[in-house]
Structure formats: C-alpha cells, structure tokens
Design an enzyme around this catalytic site. Sequence first.
Site, PDB file in Angstrom:
ATOM      1  N   GLU A  55     -11.646  68.284  -0.576  1.00 37.57           N
ATOM      2  CA  GLU A  55     -12.824  67.491  -0.200  1.00 37.57           C
ATOM      3  C   GLU A  55     -12.470  66.019  -0.224  1.00 37.57           C
ATOM      4  O   GLU A  55     -11.621  65.597  -1.000  1.00 37.57           O
ATOM      5  CB  GLU A  55     -13.966  67.712  -1.215  1.00 37.57           C
ATOM      6  CG  GLU A  55     -14.732  68.996  -1.051  1.00 37.57           C
ATOM      7  CD  GLU A  55     -15.856  69.113  -2.085  1.00 37.57           C
ATOM      8  OE1 GLU A  55     -16.056  68.179  -2.885  1.00 37.57           O
ATOM      9  OE2 GLU A  55     -16.526  70.154  -2.068  1.00 37.57           O
ATOM     10  N   LYS A 115     -16.871  79.107  -5.003  1.00 40.50           N
ATOM     11  CA  LYS A 115     -17.270  77.816  -4.423  1.00 40.50           C
ATOM     12  C   LYS A 115     -16.920  77.700  -2.940  1.00 40.50           C
ATOM     13  O   LYS A 115     -17.638  77.061  -2.179  1.00 40.50           O
ATOM     14  CB  LYS A 115     -16.653  76.666  -5.215  1.00 40.50           C
ATOM     15  CG  LYS A 115     -16.921  76.720  -6.715  1.00 40.50           C
ATOM     16  CD  LYS A 115     -18.403  76.777  -7.057  1.00 40.50           C
ATOM     17  CE  LYS A 115     -18.612  77.361  -8.443  1.00 40.50           C
ATOM     18  NZ  LYS A 115     -19.993  77.742  -8.745  1.00 40.50           N
ATOM     19  N   ARG A 118     -28.922  80.469 -12.499  1.00 40.93           N
ATOM     20  CA  ARG A 118     -29.473  80.743 -13.836  1.00 40.93           C
ATOM     21  C   ARG A 118     -30.508  79.680 -14.171  1.00 40.93           C
ATOM     22  O   ARG A 118     -30.667  78.698 -13.457  1.00 40.93           O
ATOM     23  CB  ARG A 118     -28.343  80.653 -14.871  1.00 40.93           C
ATOM     24  CG  ARG A 118     -27.665  79.292 -14.826  1.00 40.93           C
ATOM     25  CD  ARG A 118     -26.863  78.948 -16.071  1.00 40.93           C
ATOM     26  NE  ARG A 118     -26.575  77.524 -16.102  1.00 40.93           N
ATOM     27  CZ  ARG A 118     -25.580  76.928 -15.461  1.00 40.93           C
ATOM     28  NH1 ARG A 118     -24.729  77.636 -14.746  1.00 40.93           N
ATOM     29  NH2 ARG A 118     -25.409  75.617 -15.533  1.00 40.93           N
ATOM     30  N   HIS A 121     -17.869  66.287 -17.958  1.00 42.30           N
ATOM     31  CA  HIS A 121     -18.639  67.362 -17.331  1.00 42.30           C
ATOM     32  C   HIS A 121     -19.643  68.013 -18.277  1.00 42.30           C
ATOM     33  O   HIS A 121     -20.138  69.100 -18.023  1.00 42.30           O
ATOM     34  CB  HIS A 121     -17.708  68.396 -16.687  1.00 42.30           C
ATOM     35  CG  HIS A 121     -16.735  67.747 -15.746  1.00 42.30           C
ATOM     36  ND1 HIS A 121     -17.149  67.026 -14.653  1.00 42.30           N
ATOM     37  CD2 HIS A 121     -15.389  67.665 -15.771  1.00 42.30           C
ATOM     38  CE1 HIS A 121     -16.085  66.520 -14.040  1.00 42.30           C
ATOM     39  NE2 HIS A 121     -15.012  66.892 -14.692  1.00 42.30           N
TER      40      HIS A 121
HETATM   41  C1  MV4 Z   1     -16.668  65.582  -6.779  1.00 44.95           C
HETATM   42  C2  MV4 Z   1     -16.664  64.231  -7.133  1.00 44.95           C
HETATM   43  C3  MV4 Z   1     -16.322  63.313  -6.158  1.00 44.95           C
HETATM   44  N1  MV4 Z   1     -16.006  63.735  -4.921  1.00 44.95           N
HETATM   45  N2  MV4 Z   1     -16.342  65.949  -5.530  1.00 44.95           N
HETATM   46  C4  MV4 Z   1     -17.528  67.324 -11.126  1.00 44.95           C
HETATM   47  C5  MV4 Z   1     -18.199  68.601 -11.509  1.00 44.95           C
HETATM   48  C6  MV4 Z   1     -18.115  69.462 -10.320  1.00 44.95           C
HETATM   49  N3  MV4 Z   1     -19.296  70.241 -10.177  1.00 44.95           N
HETATM   50  C7  MV4 Z   1     -17.896  68.532  -9.188  1.00 44.95           C
HETATM   51  N4  MV4 Z   1     -17.573  67.238  -9.729  1.00 44.95           N
HETATM   52  C8  MV4 Z   1     -17.293  66.211  -8.925  1.00 44.95           C
HETATM   53  N5  MV4 Z   1     -16.987  66.529  -7.652  1.00 44.95           N
HETATM   54  C9  MV4 Z   1     -16.010  65.043  -4.638  1.00 44.95           C
HETATM   55  N6  MV4 Z   1     -15.679  65.431  -3.410  1.00 44.95           N
HETATM   56  C10 MV4 Z   1     -16.991  63.869  -8.432  1.00 44.95           C
HETATM   57  C11 MV4 Z   1     -17.296  64.866  -9.342  1.00 44.95           C
HETATM   58  C12 MV4 Z   1     -17.590  64.409 -10.671  1.00 44.95           C
HETATM   59  C13 MV4 Z   1     -18.839  64.570 -11.233  1.00 44.95           C
HETATM   60  C14 MV4 Z   1     -19.867  65.229 -10.563  1.00 44.95           C
HETATM   61  C15 MV4 Z   1     -21.091  65.393 -11.128  1.00 44.95           C
HETATM   62  C16 MV4 Z   1     -21.318  64.883 -12.402  1.00 44.95           C
HETATM   63  C17 MV4 Z   1     -20.335  64.247 -13.096  1.00 44.95           C
HETATM   64  C18 MV4 Z   1     -19.089  64.091 -12.534  1.00 44.95           C
HETATM   65  C19 MV4 Z   1     -18.089  63.431 -13.239  1.00 44.95           C
HETATM   66  C20 MV4 Z   1     -16.866  63.274 -12.669  1.00 44.95           C
HETATM   67  C21 MV4 Z   1     -16.606  63.774 -11.389  1.00 44.95           C
END
Ligand code: MV4
Length: 504
Positions: free
Chosen positions: A200, A116, A292, A235
């Site tokens: 972040e 990442k 994918r 997630h």
């Molecule tokens: C975040 C975020 C808020 N701020 N990054 C969760 C999965 C991963 N791919 C990244 N995720 C998140 N990153 C920052 N800087 C909130 C999430 C997140 C989230 C993102 C997508 C779908 C569902 C989620 C549920 C909780 C938190």
Amino acid sequence: MIKKVLVANRGEIAVRVMRSCREMGLKSVAIYSEVDRKAMHVRYADEAYCVGPATSAESYLNIEKILKVAKESKADAIHPGYGFLSENALFAKKVAEAGIIFIGPSINAINTMGDKLTARQLMIESGVPVVPGTKENIDDEDKLRYIASEIGYPIMLKASAGGGGKGMRLVRAEKDLVNSYNMAKSEARSAFGDDAVYIEKYIESPHHIEFQIMADTHGNYVHLFERECSVQRRHQKVVEETPSPLMTPELRERMGEQAIAAAKSVDYVGAGTVEFLVDNDLNFYFLEMNTRLQVEHPITERVTGIDLVKTQINVANGLPLSFKQEDLRQNGHAIECRIYAEDHTNNFMPCPGVVKNISEPLGLGIRTDGYVYEGYEIPYHYDPMISKLISWAPTRHEAIERMKRALYEYKITGIKTSIPFVSRIMQADDFVEGNYDTHFIENNMDFLMDEEGDCNDYCEDIALFIAYLDYTEKLQKAADKTNVATPNQSAWKEYARRKNILRL
Ligand code: MV4
C-alpha cells in the site's frame, strides 16, 4: 429464544456482557481458568465452570472444553466478547454445529474479513475506497520492485493474515525494499503460517477513525457513527472519543455509507466495526473490518443511547433492529480512557499484583467498566487492561473536564496503573484542541511522561502526612474547645491528593 448465555471470555468484557444478560432476564454461564477462580466474572455469573490451566491456549482458547461446558450447562448461546475466540471462524463453525447460537456474524464474514487481502479485493469490487496499492499477493522480487516504484515511496508492506499492526513494514526507499519484504514475509510465515504480503502507499500522519455497524437477519443495516481512535501506542488504543474532532457532517455521511457498504458485501449480521485511515486532506480509506464487539463500544452506547450487547442478543434471536438510521443521533460527547495495570515510567511494563485499595469515580456522566476489587490478584497471563473509564457531557470540553475530575477521584493502590499517564493526555494541548493524529503519543512523550508519580514513590511523605493529620486533629480539638478558627489544611491536602496519598 435465548435463555442462557455462556460468555467465552474473562475480565471486564465478560462482566459487561453478563450485565446485559441480567437486564434481559437471561442466565449467564462463566468459564474460567485455574488462576481465575476468584475473578469477578465467575462471581457475577449464575454458573461457572473451570476450563483448564492459566495459559489461554489451554483455557479461554480451548474450543472443545468450552463446547463441553456449553452442552453441560445447557447454554443456548455463546457470546465470545473480544480477543480470544471472538474472530475465530472455526470456533463459530463448531458452536453452530453443536446446535448453539454464536452471538456474532457468519463464518463467511469472519473468514473474509480476517484475511486482509481478500477483504481488500472485496472492498475494491464493492466500491469502498482502499489505500492505493496492490490487489494481489506479491510473490516475486521483480514484481515487488516494479509495483513499489509505480505506487511511489514511501510504501507499506502488509501481511494478509495480519491486522492490528502485526506483520507491517514501512519502506521509505528502494534500497530497503527487498530486505523489508523478506522480513515481512518470514515474520508472517512464522506468526500466521501464511506469508502472503501486499503493498500500500504509506499515508503520513493518518487518523484512525472507525464506524460502528449493526445489522439484523432481515437485511437492515445501520451505522452508529464514528469513534476517533488515534491515541494509540504500539497499536494499543489508549483513549477513544466520539464524535471525532476531525469529522464534518458531510464526511460522516460518506464514511457511514461506505461502512455500511463494507458490511453488506459480506452479508454482515450483528455488531461490527469498519476501520478507516483518514489523511490530512480528509481522504478516507478502508483499513479492515473487525467482526466483533470492540473494547471501546461504550462511548458509542453513551452518545446513541443504545445497548450494543442487548442489540447483539436481540439480533441473534432473529429480531429485527428496533431502530432505523434516521432514528439515530449523536447526543453530546463521550471519551474513554483505558486503565492498564502497567508502569509507563518503566517502558509500559505490565504490573500484575494484588489490588490493595480501589476507589472508583462516580457522579454525573461517569461510567466505569472494570472487574478488579480490593484484594484481587491480577494474573500476569492475560491482558493488563483492568478497566475503562468513560465520561460523557454535552460538549467535548466538558467531557474532558469531567474525565479529569473522574481520573482525580480514581484511586488504586498496590499496583501501578496508567491513570497518571491518561491524566496527562487529558491535559496535553494537542489533545485538548482536538488537534492530533496517530503520532500523538510519540510526539508528546516528554509532556506525557512528566507527572507526579504515585504513593508508592512517596512513603516518607505519607508518614509525614499521617503525623501531620494527627497533629491537626489535636489542634482541631483545642480549637473546638476555645471556639477559634480551624487551622488551614488546604495546602497539605492538595499536596496529598496530588501524590495520591489522600483519597478525597
Ligand atoms: C497504514 C498506515 C499508513 N499507511 N497503512 C496500523 C494498524 C493497522 N491496522 C494498519 N496500520 C497502519 N496502516 C498505510 N497504507 C499507518 C498505520 C498505523 C496506524 C493506523 C491506525 C492507528 C495507529 C497507527 C499507528 C501506526 C501506523
């Protein structure tokens, strides 16, 4: 040209891939674990080979054994599906070294996007917007404290080797920073053998919107628009739809452009997905790229009319894409509900077991991608998702009504499923109004949990209902003889349908 495809997967996606193979006149080869001898993908394939015991590590992740089967069966290509080995660069490398076509992107693209922090650095260089934060691994506490206060709380700590929510920590105040950092680091070290962590800014209540990408080996890149995936629980996606209720034509154009830029930065080939976070002011940020085919690809297929698996195979054959960006349109609205064998009333526990009856919805605008059949025993070793229900209609409102209709027709007994849970989602005001973000499920939990239950909970009612049917049959016969009106059964029928006793 590819003539025979080994599908290195199981369940609905293995069947899905083989369906396109069949339409293209290609032979398919299944691999299966010892508990999967009777699985649908084994029955569907032209040939099937056992690759080891039930445990994924010994079967569906067993690279050497899978390659041996590929050679033995003379497969000229391998489709990895999703999960398992689909984003494993070592697997892609060994497949290529064995002289077999890997239906997916290059080893370099898998490696770059799999890390990442590397992906984040590359996006910054390529001008793709990322969440404000660091470009480097944070390896000492002073730096950590300084950078966190520069960015401003709340912040998020993320493991570079993570993704999909693994190895993430939200920090709301400085007092929790060092502790969370140490926990994130040790978690990442034990889970991934790599403890690189970056920071972040935390985006409150974001949307998860992803873009489907397709690229060929001739330098042609297109996006197939977005998928809104904000309905998630821990997630795990539960419902996806396209178009996103949040999207505007201008935002779509800008995000699509950036998604293509992300793909181009790794010379991407084949089907891929660029995930973005979108905040309430419609700022968007690159999150990660999945190298994918995704679970939710059918909603994109439904609105664009393009078979993504067929396109993947054509690209793997070296053919140029048969469509250009300007040929692509989003026609109508598609929604996918994931059906899990789980009990949401018992903390969403997986519920493997024998499927007693299954009756799947049909009719205009409905597609199911599943793999279970009557008498099939769902093993507990793998993902509990048993099917995907996809509805399509000209408008979002009609697609929701159609989904509700299809969920009403969908009857599975013997195991608990998430059908009642997703039915409630289709009825939740925030969902119906398209007014939701990634906190939708937690914010609506009381409403979503309040449902009628299924037939397992109503044994006495079933007995009563059968007695009642028997009784009305006698009344009916008497009525037929005397030519009088049929007794009214509708209240009972409605009750029985609600309780999942009566199929239709
Ligand atoms: C975040 C975020 C808020 N701020 N990054 C969760 C999965 C991963 N791919 C990244 N995720 C998140 N990153 C920052 N800087 C909130 C999430 C997140 C989230 C993102 C997508 C779908 C569902 C989620 C549920 C909780 C938190």
